[in-house]
Motif scaffolding. Structure first.
Motif, PDB file in Angstrom:
ATOM      1  N   GLN A 153       0.841  -1.190   0.000  1.00  0.00           N
ATOM      2  CA  GLN A 153       0.000   0.000   0.000  1.00  0.00           C
ATOM      3  C   GLN A 153       0.881   1.247   0.000  1.00  0.00           C
ATOM      4  O   GLN A 153       1.602   1.509   0.957  1.00  0.00           O
ATOM      5  CB  GLN A 153      -0.912  -0.008   1.233  1.00  0.00           C
ATOM      6  N   ASP A 154       0.814   2.016  -1.083  1.00  0.00           N
ATOM      7  CA  ASP A 154       1.658   3.205  -1.201  1.00  0.00           C
ATOM      8  C   ASP A 154       0.911   4.371  -1.848  1.00  0.00           C
ATOM      9  O   ASP A 154       1.519   5.274  -2.413  1.00  0.00           O
ATOM     10  CB  ASP A 154       2.920   2.891  -2.010  1.00  0.00           C
ATOM     11  N   ARG A 155      -0.417   4.338  -1.800  1.00  0.00           N
ATOM     12  CA  ARG A 155      -1.272   5.414  -2.316  1.00  0.00           C
ATOM     13  C   ARG A 155      -1.135   5.622  -3.826  1.00  0.00           C
ATOM     14  O   ARG A 155      -1.363   6.718  -4.329  1.00  0.00           O
ATOM     15  CB  ARG A 155      -0.982   6.726  -1.588  1.00  0.00           C
ATOM     16  N   THR A 156      -0.763   4.575  -4.545  1.00  0.00           N
ATOM     17  CA  THR A 156      -0.635   4.703  -6.003  1.00  0.00           C
ATOM     18  C   THR A 156      -1.858   4.183  -6.753  1.00  0.00           C
ATOM     19  O   THR A 156      -1.902   4.282  -7.977  1.00  0.00           O
ATOM     20  CB  THR A 156       0.601   3.931  -6.502  1.00  0.00           C
ATOM     21  N   LEU A 157      -2.849   3.629  -6.040  1.00  0.00           N
ATOM     22  CA  LEU A 157      -3.968   2.975  -6.713  1.00  0.00           C
ATOM     23  C   LEU A 157      -4.741   3.938  -7.617  1.00  0.00           C
ATOM     24  O   LEU A 157      -5.022   3.624  -8.778  1.00  0.00           O
ATOM     25  CB  LEU A 157      -4.910   2.346  -5.690  1.00  0.00           C
ATOM     26  N   ALA A 158      -5.074   5.110  -7.107  1.00  0.00           N
ATOM     27  CA  ALA A 158      -5.865   6.050  -7.897  1.00  0.00           C
ATOM     28  C   ALA A 158      -5.113   6.466  -9.159  1.00  0.00           C
ATOM     29  O   ALA A 158      -5.667   6.450 -10.268  1.00  0.00           O
ATOM     30  CB  ALA A 158      -6.224   7.273  -7.054  1.00  0.00           C
ATOM     31  N   GLY A 159      -3.844   6.829  -8.991  1.00  0.00           N
ATOM     32  CA  GLY A 159      -3.044   7.211 -10.150  1.00  0.00           C
ATOM     33  C   GLY A 159      -2.861   6.055 -11.121  1.00  0.00           C
ATOM     34  O   GLY A 159      -2.874   6.245 -12.337  1.00  0.00           O
ATOM     35  N   GLY A 160      -2.695   4.847 -10.571  1.00  0.00           N
ATOM     36  CA  GLY A 160      -2.516   3.678 -11.420  1.00  0.00           C
ATOM     37  C   GLY A 160      -3.749   3.361 -12.243  1.00  0.00           C
ATOM     38  O   GLY A 160      -3.651   3.029 -13.436  1.00  0.00           O
ATOM     39  N   ALA A 197      -0.405  12.026 -15.957  1.00  0.00           N
ATOM     40  CA  ALA A 197      -1.018  11.300 -14.838  1.00  0.00           C
ATOM     41  C   ALA A 197       0.041  10.613 -13.989  1.00  0.00           C
ATOM     42  O   ALA A 197      -0.049  10.590 -12.757  1.00  0.00           O
ATOM     43  CB  ALA A 197      -2.027  10.278 -15.364  1.00  0.00           C
ATOM     44  N   VAL A 198       1.043  10.035 -14.640  1.00  0.00           N
ATOM     45  CA  VAL A 198       2.117   9.366 -13.904  1.00  0.00           C
ATOM     46  C   VAL A 198       2.930  10.374 -13.099  1.00  0.00           C
ATOM     47  O   VAL A 198       3.207  10.170 -11.915  1.00  0.00           O
ATOM     48  CB  VAL A 198       3.025   8.587 -14.876  1.00  0.00           C
ATOM     49  N   THR A 218       4.659   0.970 -12.043  1.00  0.00           N
ATOM     50  CA  THR A 218       3.988   1.928 -12.916  1.00  0.00           C
ATOM     51  C   THR A 218       3.524   1.259 -14.200  1.00  0.00           C
ATOM     52  O   THR A 218       2.389   1.456 -14.658  1.00  0.00           O
ATOM     53  CB  THR A 218       4.939   3.094 -13.245  1.00  0.00           C
ATOM     54  N   LEU A 219       4.402   0.462 -14.789  1.00  0.00           N
ATOM     55  CA  LEU A 219       4.053  -0.215 -16.036  1.00  0.00           C
ATOM     56  C   LEU A 219       2.992  -1.283 -15.810  1.00  0.00           C
ATOM     57  O   LEU A 219       2.079  -1.446 -16.623  1.00  0.00           O
ATOM     58  CB  LEU A 219       5.308  -0.834 -16.664  1.00  0.00           C
TER      59      LEU A 219
END
Length: 301
Positions: free
Chosen positions: A72-79, A181-182, A195-196
């Motif tokens: 969990q690193d708060r990347t879900l929304a951006g991903g 977005a990234v 990211t990929l």
């Protein structure tokens, strides 16, 4: 606005430039490979297969190297956002290739650097282009337009060519939006692999659903050329070159990277000469020189 990682470099060095040239060459060849496979593999199935195959390879690569992908690193929304934009981009590209030529498609895709250049100051103030650098971006794009001008004066490749051209332009805008977005989300601190994987996994699901709904069943018998084209797109382009691209985005300014991608349509032209027997004209040579000059202006210290 997320802070930049402490190891981000302000300029492109020799390593970054070399890797970028390699990526641009592979992306130029990718359009030819995709066009070759379209008669046998429907557009959305081809796009979905690229994403799903690439996602599996990225997951295996990360597992072998011990890279954490699911913490969990708060990347879900951006991903999820990046993956949705990625899916829409490649849906536009592969559907558009049914209506227009690969060479015209690749011109319109490279509206992306302008989207990045205009939008990046909103997410990373340090990457704002100076007037001279933005002028370099315009010069580079002018070189591309000059090199392809001959193609615009020839008869259309299909009655609905404008549809393919419009989808290519929309695909380019979506590519630029994916880059923003990234860089504008917590993904800017994530590994290139994570990211990929977000983009490939989300796009694989969305493109696969679109293929099932509109393209019918996936063909089971393919020629050696179609299999080779698909393997090249999955392993070399979608896995290896995109992994390099997102690693570069994590360590170098996105605006400079985006400007360098304008080499891709030039490689596409050269590969068309070598692989498809297209003529090598003086306008092409002039276009190559102009693109080189534009990229120099954008990246000069």
């Amino acid at each position: 606005m997320p802070a930049d990682p402490p190891n981000r470099k302000p300029h492109l060095d020799t390593l970054a430039s070399t890797l970028l040239v390699l990526c641009c060459f592979l992306w130029g060849l990718n359009q030819v490979a995709a066009k070759w496979a379209l008669p046998e593999i429907p557009a959305l199935w081809q796009a979905a297969a690229r994403s799903v195959g690439g996602a599996l390879l990225v997951w295996l690569w990360a597992r072998v190297r011990g890279i954490a992908l699911f913490e969990q690193d708060r990347t879900l929304a951006g991903g999820l956002l990046a993956g949705t934009l990625f899916a829409a981009e490649f849906a536009c590209i592969f559907l558009g290739l049914q209506y227009t030529s690969a060479s015209r498609m690749i011109v319109f895709i490279y509206a992306a650097p302008f989207v990045v250049a205009l939008g990046m100051p909103l997410v990373a103030r340090a990457e704002r282009l100076t007037p001279l650098q933005f002028g370099g971006l315009v010069v580079a794009f002018a070189g591309i337009a000059a090199a392809f001008a001959e193609g615009f004066t020839r008869p259309a490749v299909a009655p609905d060519q404008w549809i393919g051209d419009a989808l290519g332009l929309l695909g380019g805008a979506l590519w630029g939006a994916t880059t923003l977005a990234v860089r504008g989300s917590a993904l800017t601190h994530a590994s290139a692999e994570k990211t990929l994987l977000y983009q490939l996994a989300v796009s694989g699901v969305l493109l696969g659903a679109g293929a099932v709904a509109t393209a019918g069943p996936l063909p089971l018998q393919l020629s050696a050329l179609a299999w080779t084209s698909l393997a090249f797109q999955v392993v070399v382009v979608t896995f290896a070159s995109y992994l390099l691209w997102f690693w570069l985005m994590r360590h170098y300014p996105a605006t400079r990277l985006a400007s360098f991608t304008m080499l891709t349509p030039m490689f596409g032209l050269v590969l068309g000469v070598l692989l498809l027997g297209e003529p090598l004209t003086g306008r092409l040579v002039l276009g190559l020189a102009t693109v080189a000059a534009g990229i120099y202006l954008v990246n000069r210290r």
